[in-house]
Design a protein around this motif. Structure first.
Motif, short mmCIF file in Angstrom:
data_model
loop_
_atom_site.label_atom_id
_atom_site.label_comp_id
_atom_site.label_asym_id
_atom_site.label_seq_id
_atom_site.Cartn_x
_atom_site.Cartn_y
_atom_site.Cartn_z
N LEU A 15 0.80 -1.22 0.00
CA LEU A 15 0.00 0.00 0.00
C LEU A 15 0.84 1.27 0.00
CD1 LEU A 15 -3.07 -0.83 2.26
CD2 LEU A 15 -2.94 -0.67 -0.23
N PRO A 16 1.92 1.36 0.80
CA PRO A 16 2.74 2.57 0.71
C PRO A 16 3.32 2.80 -0.66
CG PRO A 16 3.23 1.38 2.74
CD PRO A 16 2.34 0.49 1.93
N LEU A 17 3.73 1.71 -1.34
CA LEU A 17 4.25 1.86 -2.69
C LEU A 17 3.18 2.34 -3.65
CD1 LEU A 17 6.51 -1.33 -2.99
CD2 LEU A 17 7.26 1.06 -2.78
N LEU A 18 1.99 1.78 -3.54
CA LEU A 18 0.89 2.22 -4.39
C LEU A 18 0.58 3.68 -4.15
CD1 LEU A 18 -1.58 -0.81 -4.17
CD2 LEU A 18 -0.13 -0.16 -6.10
N ASN A 19 0.65 4.11 -2.90
CA ASN A 19 0.36 5.50 -2.57
C ASN A 19 1.36 6.44 -3.20
OD1 ASN A 19 -1.14 7.52 -1.06
ND2 ASN A 19 0.75 7.77 0.10
N ILE A 20 2.66 6.04 -3.17
CA ILE A 20 3.70 6.88 -3.77
C ILE A 20 3.44 7.08 -5.24
CG2 ILE A 20 6.14 6.92 -4.41
CD1 ILE A 20 6.72 5.50 -1.74
N TYR A 21 3.15 5.99 -5.94
CA TYR A 21 3.02 6.09 -7.38
C TYR A 21 1.67 6.57 -7.84
CZ TYR A 21 7.53 3.86 -7.51
OH TYR A 21 8.85 3.60 -7.32
N SER A 22 0.66 6.50 -6.97
CA SER A 22 -0.65 6.99 -7.36
C SER A 22 -0.72 8.51 -7.31
CB SER A 22 -1.74 6.40 -6.46
OG SER A 22 -1.60 6.87 -5.13
N VAL A 23 0.22 9.15 -6.59
CA VAL A 23 0.24 10.61 -6.52
C VAL A 23 0.31 11.21 -7.92
CG1 VAL A 23 1.58 12.60 -5.76
CG2 VAL A 23 1.24 10.67 -4.22
N PHE A 24 1.12 10.58 -8.78
CA PHE A 24 1.25 11.08 -10.14
C PHE A 24 0.93 9.98 -11.14
CE2 PHE A 24 3.03 15.37 -10.31
CZ PHE A 24 3.23 15.61 -8.97
N ALA A 25 -0.15 9.26 -10.90
CA ALA A 25 -0.57 8.23 -11.83
C ALA A 25 -0.93 8.87 -13.17
CB ALA A 25 -1.76 7.47 -11.26
N CYS A 26 -0.70 8.12 -14.25
CA CYS A 26 -1.00 8.65 -15.58
C CYS A 26 -2.51 8.58 -15.80
CB CYS A 26 -0.27 7.80 -16.62
SG CYS A 26 -0.45 8.42 -18.31
N GLU A 27 -3.14 9.74 -15.77
CA GLU A 27 -4.59 9.83 -15.93
C GLU A 27 -4.93 10.53 -17.24
OE1 GLU A 27 -5.91 11.85 -12.46
OE2 GLU A 27 -5.20 10.30 -11.08
N ALA A 28 -6.17 10.37 -17.66
CA ALA A 28 -6.60 10.97 -18.92
C ALA A 28 -6.64 12.50 -18.82
CB ALA A 28 -7.98 10.44 -19.30
N VAL A 29 -6.41 13.13 -19.94
CA VAL A 29 -6.58 14.59 -20.04
C VAL A 29 -7.63 14.84 -21.12
CG1 VAL A 29 -4.18 14.99 -19.36
CG2 VAL A 29 -4.76 14.88 -21.80
N PRO A 30 -8.23 16.02 -21.16
CA PRO A 30 -9.24 16.29 -22.19
C PRO A 30 -8.71 16.00 -23.59
CG PRO A 30 -9.26 18.03 -20.55
CD PRO A 30 -8.08 17.16 -20.23
N GLN A 31 -9.54 15.42 -24.43
CA GLN A 31 -9.11 15.05 -25.78
C GLN A 31 -8.61 16.27 -26.55
OE1 GLN A 31 -8.82 11.86 -26.97
NE2 GLN A 31 -7.71 12.92 -28.62
N LEU A 32 -9.23 17.42 -26.34
CA LEU A 32 -8.79 18.63 -27.04
C LEU A 32 -7.35 18.99 -26.68
CD1 LEU A 32 -9.28 21.10 -28.83
CD2 LEU A 32 -10.22 22.27 -26.83
N VAL A 33 -6.99 18.76 -25.42
CA VAL A 33 -5.61 19.03 -25.00
C VAL A 33 -4.64 18.10 -25.74
CG1 VAL A 33 -4.00 18.95 -23.04
CG2 VAL A 33 -6.28 19.93 -22.75
N MET A 34 -4.98 16.83 -25.83
CA MET A 34 -4.14 15.89 -26.56
C MET A 34 -4.07 16.25 -28.04
SD MET A 34 -2.64 13.77 -24.61
CE MET A 34 -2.04 12.66 -25.88
N ASP A 35 -5.21 16.60 -28.62
CA ASP A 35 -5.23 16.99 -30.04
C ASP A 35 -4.35 18.21 -30.29
OD1 ASP A 35 -7.00 14.92 -30.46
OD2 ASP A 35 -8.78 16.20 -30.53
N THR A 36 -4.41 19.17 -29.37
CA THR A 36 -3.60 20.39 -29.50
C THR A 36 -2.12 20.05 -29.50
OG1 THR A 36 -5.30 21.74 -28.42
CG2 THR A 36 -3.05 22.60 -28.39
N VAL A 37 -1.71 19.20 -28.58
CA VAL A 37 -0.30 18.83 -28.46
C VAL A 37 0.16 18.01 -29.65
CG1 VAL A 37 1.29 17.40 -27.11
CG2 VAL A 37 -0.27 18.95 -25.95
N GLN A 38 -0.69 17.10 -30.11
CA GLN A 38 -0.30 16.24 -31.23
C GLN A 38 -0.21 17.00 -32.54
OE1 GLN A 38 0.88 13.52 -30.41
NE2 GLN A 38 -0.47 12.08 -29.38
N ALA A 39 -0.92 18.12 -32.63
CA ALA A 39 -0.95 18.89 -33.88
C ALA A 39 0.30 19.73 -34.09
CB ALA A 39 -2.19 19.79 -33.92
N LYS A 40 1.03 20.01 -33.02
CA LYS A 40 2.21 20.87 -33.11
C LYS A 40 3.39 20.19 -32.45
CE LYS A 40 -0.15 24.45 -34.78
NZ LYS A 40 0.10 25.13 -36.07
#
Length: 280
Positions: A15-40
Motif C-alpha cells: 500500500l505505501p508503494l501504491l500510494n507513492i506512485y498513485s500521486v502522479f498516476a498517468c490519468e486521462a486529459v481532455p481530448q482537445l488538450v491531446m489533439d492540440t499537443v499532437q498537432a504541433k
C-alpha cells in the motif's frame, strides 16, 4: 497465521508503494488538450506557480504523450535553473542538482514546491524506461529573461516534440493589451512563436478557485486563486480569434480546484502570515 502475514505485507509494503506512485498516476486529459499537443511540435503550457494540480495535470499530459508516441523524442521543459555539469537523468542526479540549486532554499515563488519536486521525481523515473525523454531546465533568473529563456528552448529544439511548463505570462505567443501586462516586455513565447510559427502552440491552465503558493510583490505565501469564467472545471476549449488576440493563448484548460503546494525545502523565511499551518 498466513492470512495475518499477507495482511501485513499488504498494509506495510504494498500500500505505501501504491500510494507513492498513485500521486502522479498517468490519468486521462481532455481530448482537445491531446489533439492540440499532437498537432504541433512545441507546446507552451502556462500555469499559476505553486499549486498541487498543475504539476499533476502536466505530468498526465507528458505521460499520455509518451504512451501514444513511444518511439518519439520528447523534451520536457521546466522553468527551473540548470546547474553546470548536472543533467537530470536519475534520482541521484536530481538530488545532486537540488542540493546545488539555490532557488529551492527560499524565497519561494511556487516553482520550488513539493508538487514540482514530485513531478521531477516522476520524470527522472520515467526516463529509465523512456530513453527518448529529455529534461530541459531553461530558467534565467536575471537580465533580459524573456528572450534568454526563449533562446534556451530554441537552441534545444531539433524537430522533436517539446512540452514546456512555465508561468502564464511567459507562455503567451504575443504581447497583449491586458491591463496586468500593459508595460511588460514581449513574452518568451513571442520569440519562440516568431521563430517557429507553424510548430508552436500554447495552453493556458486555469482553475476553479482556491489557493496557490505564490509571490505577490515582496510577500511569499498562500494566496487565493480566482475561478475561471472561460471554461468549466476539467474541460478545455479553443479560444476565439478575439480571445487569442486579447490573451495571447490559443487553448484554455481548467484543471479544477487548486490547492497551494508548499515549498519542498521549508525555511524560516517561509513563516509569515500568508503561510497557514496546513499541509498538502
Amino acid at each position: 497465521m498466513k492470512k495475518l502475514f499477507h495482511s501485513f505485507i499488504l498494509l506495510f509494503v504494498i500500500l505505501p508503494l501504491l500510494n507513492i506512485y498513485s500521486v502522479f498516476a498517468c490519468e486521462a486529459v481532455p481530448q482537445l488538450v491531446m489533439d492540440t499537443v499532437q498537432a504541433k511540435k512545441v507546446t507552451l503550457v502556462g500555469e499559476f506557480h505553486g499549486t498541487v494540480e498543475t504539476p499533476q495535470a502536466f505530468y498526465n499530459l507528458v505521460c499520455n504523450v509518451m504512451d501514444q508516441n513511444k518511439d518519439e523524442l520528447l523534451t520536457v521543459g521546466l522553468e527551473l535553473s540548470s546547474v553546470p555539469n548536472i543533467e537530470l537523468t536519475d534520482q541521484a542526479s536530481l538530488e545532486k542538482w537540488l542540493a546545488a540549486d539555490e532557488e529551492w532554499v527560499a524565497p519561494h515563488d511556487g516553482r520550488s514546491s513539493q508538487a514540482m519536486y514530485q513531478l521531477l521525481q516522476r520524470l527522472v523515473q520515467d526516463k529509465q524506461s523512456h530513453p527518448n525523454l529529455s529534461i530541459l531546465l531553461f530558467n534565467v533568473p536575471t537580465g533580459k529573461v524573456e528572450p534568454l529563456m526563449a533562446k534556451k528552448i530554441i537552441n534545444a529544439y531539433n524537430g522533436q516534440r517539446m512540452l514546456i511548463l512555465t508561468g502564464n505570462f511567459h507562455a503567451k505567443l504575443k504581447q497583449t493589451n491586458e491591463p496586468d501586462f500593459a508595460n511588460a516586455p514581449a513574452p518568451m513565447g513571442h520569440y519562440i512563436y516568431s521563430k517557429y510559427p507553424h510548430q508552436t502552440t500554447n495552453i493556458y491552465i486555469t482553475y476553479n478557485g482556491s489557493t496557490q503558493w505564490a509571490r505577490e510583490g515582496d510577500t511569499f505565501g498562500v494566496f487565493a486563486v480566482g475561478k475561471s469564467k472561460s471554461t468549466a472545471p476539467h474541460q478545455a476549449r479553443l479560444l476565439s480569434a478575439a480571445e487569442t488576440e486579447m490573451t495571447g493563448y490559443q487553448t484554455i484548460w481548467n484543471v479544477g480546484e487548486a490547492h497551494a503546494s508548499y515549498p519542498q525545502i521549508h525555511t524560516e523565511k517561509d513563516d509569515n502570515p500568508h503561510m497557514p499551518h496546513l499541509q498538502n
